[in-house]
Design a protein around this motif. Structure first.
Motif, mmCIF file in Angstrom:
data_model
loop_
_atom_site.group_PDB
_atom_site.id
_atom_site.type_symbol
_atom_site.label_atom_id
_atom_site.label_comp_id
_atom_site.label_asym_id
_atom_site.label_seq_id
_atom_site.Cartn_x
_atom_site.Cartn_y
_atom_site.Cartn_z
ATOM 1 N N GLU A 1 -56.710 -13.028 38.970
ATOM 2 C CA GLU A 1 -58.112 -13.327 39.240
ATOM 3 C C GLU A 1 -58.892 -13.522 37.945
ATOM 4 N N SER B 1 -60.756 -16.938 37.302
ATOM 5 C CA SER B 1 -62.214 -16.879 37.166
ATOM 6 C C SER B 1 -62.666 -17.431 35.824
ATOM 7 N N SER C 1 -65.681 -19.689 41.952
ATOM 8 C CA SER C 1 -66.286 -19.417 40.646
ATOM 9 C C SER C 1 -67.334 -20.467 40.299
ATOM 10 N N ALA D 1 -60.345 -19.075 44.722
ATOM 11 C CA ALA D 1 -61.132 -18.331 43.732
ATOM 12 C C ALA D 1 -61.696 -19.259 42.664
#
Length: 431
Positions: free
Chosen positions: A204, A208, A73, A69
């Motif tokens: 998350e 992020s 990003s 993740a």
């Protein structure tokens, strides 16, 4: 009488210690356990009672998922900058109306794609959640590479690229959300699915945020197109590698087509029961469960699928030898030609589990080359054909699978609308 009492959490950690006597409550003293700041922050992002309230593959999966993740990003910021350039942000000669039409067209078609994909593949995602979780990121990365092309293209090719990227993102959204729901249900052990999803959202969010901070620095420093492409390829490589490692860590307890075939083949060959840990190391992530099967020698290869009664009785491809037969719970059709064979199962009404039928199909495939030497017709008409497994043996096998940790109650074999064949009557329910 003096004694000591404790408040503990689901993981067995002591929260508060109480000391005193039962007769005199005024002497009762309590002392809260001091939790180090780093540990308190760590547990703020994990389900309550971790690690006892989740499966043992939860933490490895979440670790790799967070890394992928983070990389995603950064690539998203690079791709979004390219899209904004393609829409004419910062260019006074570009019409805002034209950019708006591009955006509306892309969004419209992508939403239609979402509906169609969910309708066509919705039932296949849960049995094959590991494959679709990985596929989602492939689709997303492909869309980001298309985004990088938008600044260099004229209006109509740009429209095609934007629409294509939007469709890929829509497919990614369906596959990612549905597969992550299945994975979360797998991880949650104590009915804590909602809390697990909430904590995953917190994970998350922080990942992020870090990715956006690093990505903001990257997009400010990296302007050269060639460097952007090289950086994108590196980050996408990291992204896919981490995602692959994440789904590879997961030890699903349901038997989809691929896992069931691995388990049954091992039992037929070595009379050994594999547990979910063993099968997780053997199963392929890169292919969905189409039902590939093969004979013992490998001389014959093919695949098995579920279908309707018409599929078995009416399909006659040219050049294939055909054989079909019936049991108490299903119809089975077999077509073979020059080292290849195809098998189709049609389950009868009232059959609650497809697992027994799938075992028989794998068993037929396993002994297929030997059965051909005897002649298929005479082989299956024999009261005790080669490789025959009695109902008692199958019951013993399924009992051993439950003991090994497999969930046999969840139907993960049928990836389309389950069809059953009603024998007799007029086809109306209850007749």
């Amino acid at each position: 009488m003096s004694r000591t009492m404790y408040d503990i959490d689901p993981a067995g950690n002591v929260i508060t210690t109480y000391t005193g006597t039962d007769s005199d409550k005024e002497t009762l003293r309590s002392e809260k356990t001091k939790v180090p700041l780093a540990k308190a922050v760590f547990y703020a992002f994990l389900p309550a009672g971790f690690p006892h309230t989740v499966t043992d593959d939860y933490l490895p999966y979440q670790t790799y998922d967070s890394l992928q993740a983070f990389a995603s990003s950064i690539t998203s910021l690079l791709a979004n900058r390219a899209v904004l350039e393609g829409l004419g942000v910062g260019d006074s000669s570009t019409s805002p109306t034209g950019a708006l039409i591009l955006k509306i067209t892309g969004d419209t078609i992508s939403r239609i794609a979402t509906i169609l994909f969910a309708h066509r593949m919705g039932q296949a995602i849960e049995p094959e959640c590991k494959f679709y979780r990985f596929l989602a990121d492939i689709l997303n990365d492909s869309a980001q590479f298309l985004d990088l092309l938008t600044p260099a293209l004229p209006y109509f090719p740009k429209l095609g690229i934007i629409v294509s990227a939007g469709v890929l993102r829509s497919l990614c959204g369906v596959a990612a959300n549905a597969s992550k729901a299945s994975l979360s249900a797998h991880f949650a052990l104590t009915g804590n699915l909602a809390e697990l999803n909430a904590k995953e959202a917190s994970q998350e969010t922080i990942v992020s945020l870090l990715g956006m901070l690093v990505g903001s620095l990257v997009v400010r420093l990296v302007e050269d197109k060639q460097v952007v492409w090289v950086l994108m390829m590196v980050l996408v490589g990291v992204h896919l590698a981490m995602n692959y490692r994440a789904v590879r860590c997961v030890k699903m307890r349901t038997l989809n087509r691929q896992r069931a075939t691995i388990v049954f083949r091992e039992w037929l060959e070595h009379n050994t029961i594999l547990n979910p840990d063993h099968v997780a190391q053997r199963e392929s992530i890169l292919t969905s469960g189409r039902g590939n099967v093969s004979s013992k020698s490998g001389e014959y290869t093919g695949f098995c699928d579920f279908g309707t009664y018409s599929d078995i009785m009416s399909w006659n491809p040219r050049g294939y030898h055909r054989y079909d037969f019936e049991t108490n719970t299903y119809f089975l059709g077999i077509w073979h030609r020059a080292g290849n064979f195809y098998m189709r199962l049609a389950l009868k009404e009232g059959t609650t589990s497809a697992l027994g039928a799938w075992f028989d199909a794998v068993n037929h495939a396993y002994h297929f080359d030997s059965a051909l030497k005897d002649g298929l017709q005479s082989h299956y008409e024999n009261e005790m054909p080669l490789g025959y497994v009695s109902d008692e043996q199958k019951d013993s096998l399924f009992s051993a699978l439950r003991t090994a940790g497999w969930d046999l109650n969840t139907n993960a074999l049928e990836t389309r609308l389950p069809i059953r064949v009603r024998v007799g009557g007029d086809g109306k329910k209850g007749m």
